[in-house]
Design an enzyme around this catalytic site. Sequence first.
Site, short mmCIF file in Angstrom:
data_model
loop_
_atom_site.label_atom_id
_atom_site.label_comp_id
_atom_site.label_asym_id
_atom_site.label_seq_id
_atom_site.Cartn_x
_atom_site.Cartn_y
_atom_site.Cartn_z
N LYS A 1 -9.99 -20.27 -12.92
CA LYS A 1 -9.91 -19.45 -11.71
C LYS A 1 -11.29 -18.99 -11.28
O LYS A 1 -12.13 -18.68 -12.11
CB LYS A 1 -9.04 -18.20 -11.97
CG LYS A 1 -7.57 -18.51 -12.21
CD LYS A 1 -6.76 -17.23 -12.21
CE LYS A 1 -5.27 -17.52 -12.26
NZ LYS A 1 -4.48 -16.27 -12.18
N HIS B 1 8.51 -12.81 -12.13
CA HIS B 1 7.70 -11.74 -11.56
C HIS B 1 8.57 -10.48 -11.55
O HIS B 1 9.57 -10.43 -10.84
CB HIS B 1 7.27 -12.11 -10.13
CG HIS B 1 6.57 -11.01 -9.39
ND1 HIS B 1 5.29 -11.11 -8.93
CD2 HIS B 1 6.97 -9.77 -9.05
CE1 HIS B 1 4.93 -9.99 -8.33
NE2 HIS B 1 5.95 -9.15 -8.38
N GLU C 1 2.66 -4.80 -11.07
CA GLU C 1 3.29 -6.13 -11.14
C GLU C 1 2.99 -6.79 -12.48
O GLU C 1 1.86 -6.76 -12.97
CB GLU C 1 2.78 -7.02 -10.00
CG GLU C 1 3.13 -6.47 -8.63
CD GLU C 1 2.85 -7.46 -7.50
OE1 GLU C 1 3.60 -7.43 -6.52
OE2 GLU C 1 1.88 -8.24 -7.60
N ARG D 1 0.21 1.05 -2.68
CA ARG D 1 0.81 1.40 -1.38
C ARG D 1 2.32 1.32 -1.52
O ARG D 1 2.82 0.89 -2.55
CB ARG D 1 0.34 0.39 -0.32
CG ARG D 1 0.60 -1.04 -0.83
CD ARG D 1 0.45 -2.07 0.21
NE ARG D 1 0.37 -3.41 -0.35
CZ ARG D 1 1.41 -4.15 -0.71
NH1 ARG D 1 2.65 -3.68 -0.60
NH2 ARG D 1 1.25 -5.36 -1.20
#
Lengths: 80, 447
Positions: free
Chosen positions: B158, B208, B275, B291
Amino acid sequence: MGSHKITSRTPGVFYHRPSPDADPYVTTGASVAEGDTVGLVEVMKTFHEVKADAAGTVSAFLVENEDEVTIGQDLVELET
Amino acid sequence: MSLQSVLVANRGEIALRVVRACRELGIRAVAVYSDADAEAAHVRMADDAAHLGKSAASKSYLNADAVLEAARSAGVDAVHPGYGFLSERPAFAAAVEEAGLVFVGPPSSVISTMGDKAAARTVARRAEVPVVPGSDEVASVDDAVAAAEEVGYPVLVKASAGGGGRGIRPAATADELRDVVVEAQREAASAFGSDAVYVERALQGPKHVEVQVLADTHGNVVHCFERECSLQRRRQKILEEAPAPGLSPAIRESLCDAAVRLSREVGYVGAGTVEFLVEGDEFFFIEMNTRIQVEHPITEWVTGLDLVAEQLRIAGGAELSVGQDDIVCRGASIEFRVNAEDPDQDFLPSPGEVTGLELPGGPGVRVDTALMAGDVVPPFYDSLVAKLSVWAPTRAEALARGRRALAEYRVDGLPTTIGLHRRLLDERAVVDGTYDITTLETWLAQR
């Protein structure tokens, strides 16, 4: 010599360049082949390249960079 | 000091959601709008409205100076950023703070920390929250191979400066890795201006799962349980549910504890989402969204909380209205995102006029939308036009209620994802709750 106008296939925002800091895809006076990218239309946060559907010389941009466009609107004029 | 007036710095359904919460709390809500949204529902239903500029997002909702000017001239005491647009830009939150206004969200320094991948991983490690096994930046191909031996194949290479799925390349063996690192460095240099790359373990089919948290300015932090959001296309969620089906009680507890620890560690304030990827009995922190989240209604369904009202109370300096023991997860809820996109044409955006509209209703059904019959969906913003969410005492009943509500839902004039959801609810993996983050794209490719 004729003239041809490249139109927008979607409504959105028209960009002359691939990103804010990049050079424009084409400038007035440039010659383009059919299939060359001449701009970008952003619709709902997705980007769609505008391809020349004819060969010719760019005679005018009919829409300013970052201006709103409607579907079918003339974007770029070519001398063919 | 509770808030008296709030600038709602967003549009569409989330702006309307915030306006509604303000009205229920007796707070004056001031909307903002672009040329395209002059007649929009979020403007009509607010107490007042300020024009920002032309229709393009960069000239209106993303124009921080115009939003700040609107806040100053409207005389509000707080700014609610919603999601998207300016909501996770530390510079905007800082400018709101510097103007002497309350930013409805965490301090700008927290947005900044959690928005930086490396800094967020460091916070997670400090809070003893597991992250996907990976290396620091690798300087050479040999370093990359050594790092991959440590984290275990298959790996992903990455770009440090990458994002949104760009600059990521897989490698299953050391030979593959040697080629991939060179390509990745070259690509990263041209795309992101830095050739820094790192190596991370590639998970095979994780789920997820994310945890909703609330934190006030008095040091109280609670979780509001989890949401399962694995049904994604190009990293965009399409359907979410709570609770996460098939998650063991032990992992659920560990995840929720980890989310609270991480939020405490970073000094979080407001509503936030942590997450994770879950594979087998392991879980790994991936990022925190600082948020309110699109899919917050399903958490509201199963907990009975009003998360937007909590945000506004926290911003006004109040303590959380609930303690951890008061928060109970009851029944099952599913959200279906209705996007102006054509699933039969590779999800081509479909702005245009809505000529007819029939919304579902009845028990356990909620529709969050700012779209009314006769409205034009403008081409300038996100394609999300509505969120249908349902609740029922059990997951099987929630699925049945979802099918019933989707059958009632009609949008004329433009294609949407409603039909896709109807088909998804017939899929075995969805009915069983066994789907993972690869399921939707695999299914779409085979269709």
